[in-house]
Motif scaffolding. Structure first.
Motif, PDB file in Angstrom:
ATOM      1  N   GLN A  80       0.832  -1.201   0.000  1.00 38.19           N
ATOM      2  CA  GLN A  80       0.000   0.000   0.000  1.00 38.19           C
ATOM      3  C   GLN A  80       0.869   1.255   0.000  1.00 38.19           C
ATOM      4  O   GLN A  80       0.686   2.185  -0.786  1.00 38.19           O
ATOM      5  N   LYS A  83       2.642   1.565  -3.388  1.00 39.72           N
ATOM      6  CA  LYS A  83       1.736   1.982  -4.453  1.00 39.72           C
ATOM      7  C   LYS A  83       1.485   3.484  -4.427  1.00 39.72           C
ATOM      8  O   LYS A  83       1.417   4.149  -5.444  1.00 39.72           O
ATOM      9  N   GLN A  84       1.320   4.020  -3.207  1.00 37.08           N
ATOM     10  CA  GLN A  84       0.937   5.424  -3.081  1.00 37.08           C
ATOM     11  C   GLN A  84       2.094   6.380  -3.286  1.00 37.08           C
ATOM     12  O   GLN A  84       1.924   7.489  -3.772  1.00 37.08           O
ATOM     13  N   LEU A 109      -2.787   2.690 -12.067  1.00 30.87           N
ATOM     14  CA  LEU A 109      -4.047   3.203 -11.507  1.00 30.87           C
ATOM     15  C   LEU A 109      -5.017   2.057 -11.262  1.00 30.87           C
ATOM     16  O   LEU A 109      -5.795   2.070 -10.306  1.00 30.87           O
ATOM     17  N   TYR A 111      -4.192  -0.911 -10.405  1.00 34.85           N
ATOM     18  CA  TYR A 111      -3.792  -1.603  -9.182  1.00 34.85           C
ATOM     19  C   TYR A 111      -4.094  -0.774  -7.941  1.00 34.85           C
ATOM     20  O   TYR A 111      -4.040  -1.273  -6.833  1.00 34.85           O
ATOM     21  N   GLN A 112      -4.399   0.502  -8.135  1.00 37.64           N
ATOM     22  CA  GLN A 112      -4.811   1.315  -6.990  1.00 37.64           C
ATOM     23  C   GLN A 112      -6.304   1.301  -6.808  1.00 37.64           C
ATOM     24  O   GLN A 112      -6.845   2.047  -5.993  1.00 37.64           O
ATOM     25  N   ASP A 113      -6.982   0.474  -7.632  1.00 40.13           N
ATOM     26  CA  ASP A 113      -8.436   0.353  -7.558  1.00 40.13           C
ATOM     27  C   ASP A 113      -9.132   1.683  -7.823  1.00 40.13           C
ATOM     28  O   ASP A 113     -10.134   2.019  -7.197  1.00 40.13           O
ATOM     29  N   MET A 114      -8.551   2.462  -8.730  1.00 38.23           N
ATOM     30  CA  MET A 114      -9.186   3.728  -9.078  1.00 38.23           C
ATOM     31  C   MET A 114     -10.356   3.456 -10.022  1.00 38.23           C
ATOM     32  O   MET A 114     -10.301   2.552 -10.842  1.00 38.23           O
ATOM     33  N   ARG A 119      -9.823   7.300 -13.711  1.00 37.96           N
ATOM     34  CA  ARG A 119      -8.616   6.862 -14.401  1.00 37.96           C
ATOM     35  C   ARG A 119      -8.476   7.580 -15.719  1.00 37.96           C
ATOM     36  O   ARG A 119      -7.411   8.064 -16.085  1.00 37.96           O
ATOM     37  N   SER A 159       0.487   7.566 -10.682  1.00 38.35           N
ATOM     38  CA  SER A 159      -0.124   7.376  -9.365  1.00 38.35           C
ATOM     39  C   SER A 159       0.241   8.515  -8.415  1.00 38.35           C
ATOM     40  O   SER A 159       0.027   8.420  -7.217  1.00 38.35           O
TER      41      SER A 159
ATOM     42  N   GLY B 338       3.018  -1.464  -9.022  1.00 40.59           N
ATOM     43  CA  GLY B 338       2.096  -1.486  -7.899  1.00 40.59           C
ATOM     44  C   GLY B 338       1.146  -2.657  -7.830  1.00 40.59           C
ATOM     45  O   GLY B 338       0.287  -2.700  -6.963  1.00 40.59           O
TER      46      GLY B 338
END
Ligand SMILES: Nc1ncnc2c1ncn2[C@@H]1O[C@H](COP(=O)(O)OP(=O)(O)OP(=O)(O)O)[C@@H](O)[C@H]1O
Ligand SMILES: [Mg+2]
Lengths: 226, 799
Positions: A80, A83-84, A109, A111-114, A119, A159, B338
């Motif tokens: 986490q 990713k950020q 994006l 993978y960041q569940d955006m 997106r 990201s 990621g």
């Protein structure tokens, strides 16, 4: 303070004897710094960058990133955090060949569940910023090296990370292309406050940074402030 | 997010066509087999379930025990008595229906038909859920001269089923076979294919009880008695009550029989659920119940389908893992930008789902395509409409999900576990020690070898049975079933038949197999009784090894003499037959043994030769003509036989059969299984081979650089192809070593079903191993040679 390395050691056991890749590395990086790492081939530059980028673990020492003790985090929390805050740029670009420029930039994006609509907006914005809107439906094999690296950086920035880690980003590029990339880094650092840590063999590129760390045999040989 | 996963997955499938085709074709064949088997099994367990009251219907069965308490006989049928008696005395028994089979000669005007029929109690249509198209289910069979037909039979009799109601047919049910009139009082549709009772012609059982000689015997087994229990009745309890009723009501009879026949067995009545009948081998479907099946078939088919799906899944796993090296970079990048491990697992599972989905659709098409073939092989009438059933659809969806997970999970775990630093900096440990993938290849080829050995064995056993020396000559022997007849009628037949010079000789025997017992030297002996005359042994060319044949020179032969076979002599323990007698004490008749015939197999080779006794006492009837004809111009000869038959037995349908063809037909089951296993083996080999082909392709690709360097250093094409093939050949050899003992075990088990077994040699195993090796080698070497022939400069440049 963005991140801090305390007494980092890394080694491998080859044929019974221990070879040190990194020895007693201590480093503090502030938000908004532009740091260059230099040193002869095999001195451990990439290894250090991977540890900073949480792609690899050290065997000893402590690593604090954004007030969190990285080595003590669970896999999920660390992922986490990564990713950020972290974006990677490689010498060999490492784009996914099967995906278009647009899709490559979109991947982090996802993978960041955006959400899809969000997106779209983010990717469109980045394409615009990098001036590659016209190339968005091309595949990596249809781009020049410089353009591929541009996409690589765009992807790393998608990201909106605090720090960009670049391993010889201009190594495969001619000097003009390299200069463009370095100018881009400078702009990101100045205008957007993105922290940049780059590995480079060129004194000229290193001079873009505010601090240069010289490695030798896995040790910090010298730190030069410019 | 899912859209993106789908997109990458789709692109991956399209850009790796060979890989996708191999996986999809393998999986779809495996899935199609599974679907067919699920269909088959569903049909098997659905038998008789359509009866609304199915859960409460039971059949009365009977077990006989020998003196030592061991169960020795299982009677699925009873006499007339138990039904009414149990209903009277056991409150849980709400109702009973008896079902008895009978073949009839039906006369309609001047036309004669041969027709199967069942006698039933008149509440039959209330107990069983067979709807009537016309007629009333409660009183259709109330009148003793009523008959219910199914549509097809009605059409056969009257041309159209609709107009059949109220029409009249004649049946030889009167005194001495006189024809009586029966009125059609009901029409039923064709019975469902998953029904043990298939209605063609239904008559009231009262008809059969008119004679006044009502059957009141407890020890009598020839018809099905069903009882309807009250809902919630305790079966154990009911069975206990049956036992008590039997003990009480049959006591006198039993005592009498024991004394008269010196019977030592004891009997016990019990219950069998209606729903168990179809798959029961102990109390089978018989006497009016049809299509009984052996659950072992479901198991064998299920096993084969599972094998195939397993092999196809192994292909998927092996190819995906082997290919993962090519995808390593993509995976590394995804992680670097990621992608969490979980997200990557979902992505790879997604890919396997998409692949499975295509396979699944293809499998459904395949099932539709091969359904007719499968039906003829498995004796079923499955149709597409069968597929549209909620439980089946649920089953297929489960199959789909399980396959996707089975095939996708392991690769997903492996691939998502790659370390991005290693993959992106070319530091992947390039080890060739993938034991799992090798193990899976070994497993595939073990199964393949196993199936090939199985196929060869079944072939050999079948040929062995088909070419077995039966001990008599069944060539050019025409069997014609007749009505019951005595020696006089036989003589008439013989005279008229022999008028055709193409007919060599005519033998005669009883029609049905029939076992009985008698005493020899004071001991009980049981045997098969054959009613013959002196023509039997010469016509069938059965040698008489001791004593003599029946002879007209000894007029007393017909009433006082018998012959026996060698098995009988062994069982009796005789050294010599002179002065030996067989004592039919219950008939108060004693016969002299005048000769011994060599053992021969008149019955199927599925049973060992039994003691047989040959008799020509006039109290027994003949029912089967065995006519030896000349091989040339058989159709004219057959016409002559038919003409004679029609003249002498006008009301009996004429049927003939060649004895040798009839003998072969006894092994129809083996023939079918031979084909099914052969198909299975071919498909299994095919799926394994495409998997191997894919692996070889990837192995060659992976080693392009190495091959290039070797060639530059001067290695020959042969040596390079050899190195590449070598590792696979080793795996096949290991597979053979595992398959041999497993197949040996399975063969031994299977062979236990056969009293006469072909000898299984080592060469069968070696041959099977050799076949697999050659096939594998051919598959692999194609890729190996291609790789070895490639231009080294090219392959080195791409690195
Ligand atoms: N998994 C490993 N096993 C053994 N040695 C390793 C492993 N990974 C890295 N090394 C060694 O660690 C040392 C440092 O490697 P690293 O990639 O960090 O060097 P570098 O400074 O980035 O060099 P370059 O400028 O050539 O990229 C090298 O000598 C390399 O051989
Ligand atoms: Mg490096």
């Amino acid at each position: 303070m963005l991140l801090q390395l305390n007494k980092i050691f890394k080694w491998v056991n080859v044929g019974g004897s221990r070879t040190f890749l990194l020895r007693d590395i201590n480093l503090t990086v502030q938000q908004g710094e532009f740091i260059s790492i230099m040193g002869p081939s095999g001195s451990g530059k990439s290894t250090l960058l991977h540890i900073i980028g949480m792609l690899d673990d050290a065997d000893e020492g402590e690593y604090v990133f954004a007030d969190q003790n990285v080595f003590k985090l669970k896999e999920k929390q660390r992922s986490q955090l990564y990713k950020q805050h972290i974006g990677f740029v490689f010498q060999a670009y490492h784009l996914i060949d099967e995906l278009t420029v647009y899709e490559n930039i979109e991947t982090p994006l996802i993978y960041q569940d955006m959400k899809g609509s969000e997106r779209k907006a983010v990717v469109a914005d980045i394409l615009d910023r990098f001036g590659i809107v016209g190339k968005k439906d091309l595949f990596p094999s249809q781009l020049s090296g410089g353009q591929q690296q541009l996409v690589g950086i765009a992807r790393a920035l998608a990201s909106n990370p605090k720090v960009i880690l670049a391993d010889e980003p201009t190594g495969n590029l001619n000097s003009k292309q390299g200069e463009e990339i370095m100018e881009l880094f400078k702009k990101l650092n100045k205008e957007d406050g993105v922290t940049i840590i780059q590995v480079t063999h060129s004194e000229k590129n290193a001079s873009y940074g505010s601090r240069t760390i010289h490695l030798l045999d896995g040790r910090v040989d010298q730190i030069v402030n410019s | 997010m899912l859209r993106n996963y789908f997109k990458t997955a789709w692109k991956n499938l399209v850009s790796n066509k060979v890989y996708s085709i191999i996986n999809i074709s393998g999986l779809s064949i495996g899935l199609a087999c599974c679907m067919l088997i699920i269909l088959y099994n569903k049909d098997e367990v659905s038998f008789d379930r359509f009866h609304e009251n199915a859960e409460n219907i039971y059949r009365i069965v009977n077990t006989s025990y020998a003196e030592d308490g061991k169960a020795e006989g299982f009677n699925a049928v009873t006499g007339m008595m138990p039904g009414p008696s149990f209903k009277r005395s056991v409150p849980e028994v709400k109702d009973f229906v008896r079902v008895q089979e009978q073949d009839f000669t039906v006369k309609i005007g001047t036309k004669i038909f041969d027709q199967k029929a069942i006698y039933v109690d008149d509440n039959f249509f209330n107990v069983f859920s067979f709807p009537l198209i016309s007629g009333n289910k409660t009183n259709a069979l109330r009148d003793i001269y009523s008959v219910v037909l199914n549509e097809e039979t009605a059409k056969k009799f009257f041309g159209a089923s609709l107009s059949a109601m109220g029409r009249v047919i004649e049946l030889p049910t009167g005194k001495e076979g006189a024809f009586e009139n029966f009125t059609v009082t009901g029409i039923v549709p064709q019975s469902p294919q998953n029904s043990s009772i298939k209605l063609q012609m239904v008559l009231p059982i009262k008809l059969n009880m008119r004679s006044g000689l009502a059957d009141n015997q407890w020890i009598n087994f020839y018809l099905n008695t069903f009882v309807v229990l009250r809902p919630g009745a305790d079966i154990k309890n009911v069975a206990d009550k049956f036992r008590q009723v039997y003990k009480r009501e049959a006591a006198e009879q039993i005592k009498e029989i024991k004394e008269k026949y010196d019977m030592k067995s004891t009997f016990e009545y019990g219950l069998q659920p209606l729903l168990d009948i179809h798959l029961s081998t102990k109390f089978a479907a018989m006497n009016g119940l049809q299509d009984g099946s052996n659950p072992i078939y479901s198991k064998i088919l299920g096993g084969i389908a599972f094998f195939m799906l397993l092999i196809a899944s192994i292909n998927f796993i092996n190819l995906t893992v082997a290919r993962s090296l090519k995808r390593a970079k993509e995976i590394g990048v995804r992680k670097v930008v990621g992608g969490g491990r979980k997200q990557l697992i979902i992505q790879f599972l997604g890919e396997s789902f998409i692949l499975s989905f295509f396979s699944f659709v293809l499998a459904i098409l395949l099932v539709l395509l091969v359904m007719p073939l499968f039906n003829s092989l498995s004796n079923k009438m499955l149709s597409f409409s069968y597929l549209l059933d909620t439980t089946l659809i649920a089953g297929y969806i489960a199959l789909f999900v399980v396959t996707s997970l089975l095939a996708g999970f392991y690769p997903a775990i492996v691939l998502s576990g790659f370390n991005p630093v290693q993959t992106l900096y070319n530091r992947m440990p390039l080890s060739d020690k993938n034991y799992l993938s090798k193990g899976l290849v070994v497993l595939q080829f073990t199964l393949t070898t196993f199936l090939i050995i199985g196929t060869i064995t079944i072939y050999l056993q079948f040929n062995y049975l088909a070419n077995f020396n039966l001990g008599y000559n069944d060539k050019n022997l025409v069997a014609v079933a007749t009505d019951q007849m005595k020696a006089g009628k036989v003589e008439l037949f013989r005279q008229q038949l022999l008028q055709d010079p193409a007919i060599n000789s005519v033998a005669v025997k009883n029609r049905w197999n029939w076992n009985t017992g008698a005493k020899v030297d004071g001991n009980d002996i049981s045997f098969r009784i054959q009613v013959v005359d002196s023509s039997y042994f010469p016509v069938l060319q059965i040698p008489i090894v001791k004593g003599r044949n029946f002879s007209s020179a000894f007029p007393s032969d017909s009433t006082q003499s018998v012959l026996v076979n060698e098995a009988f002599v062994r069982k009796a323990g005789w050294k010599d037959i002179s002065g030996k007698q067989v004592d039919f004490f219950y008939d108060s008749l004693k016969y002299n043994v005048i000769g011994v015939v060599k053992d021969y197999h008149y019955a199927s080779l599925m049973e060992k030769i039994k003691p047989e006794l040959f008799i020509m006492h006039p109290k027994y009837d003949y029912g089967l003509l065995l006519i030896k004809i000349k091989p040339a111009n058989t159709s004219a000869t057959l016409q002559h036989i038919e003409k004679v038959f029609k003249a002498l037995m006008p009301f009996i349908p004429y049927q003939y059969d060649f004895k040798d063809a009839q003998n072969i037909r006894q092994y129809a089951a083996e023939e079918k299984w031979k084909q099914i296993i052969l198909f299975a083996a071919i498909l299994t080999i095919f799926i394994s081979c495409i998997g191997l082909f894919g692996l070889a392709t990837l192995a060659a690709e992976k080693r392009t650089k190495e091959i290039g360097i070797r060639k530059v250093l001067g290695a020959s094409v042969a040596s390079i192809a050899g190195t590449l093939s070598n590792s696979f050949v080793k795996l096949v050899l290991i597979a053979a070593l595992i398959a041999f003992p497993a197949a040996n075990f399975a063969i031994k088990k299977w062979m236990e079903n056969y009293p006469y077994q072909v000898e299984i040699n080592l060469w069968i195993f070696l041959f099977a191993g050799f076949v697999v090796l050659v096939i594998a080698l051919a598959t692999v070497s194609f890729q190996a040679i291609k790789a070895a022939l490639a231009n080294p400069v090219k392959s080195l440049r791409t690195e």
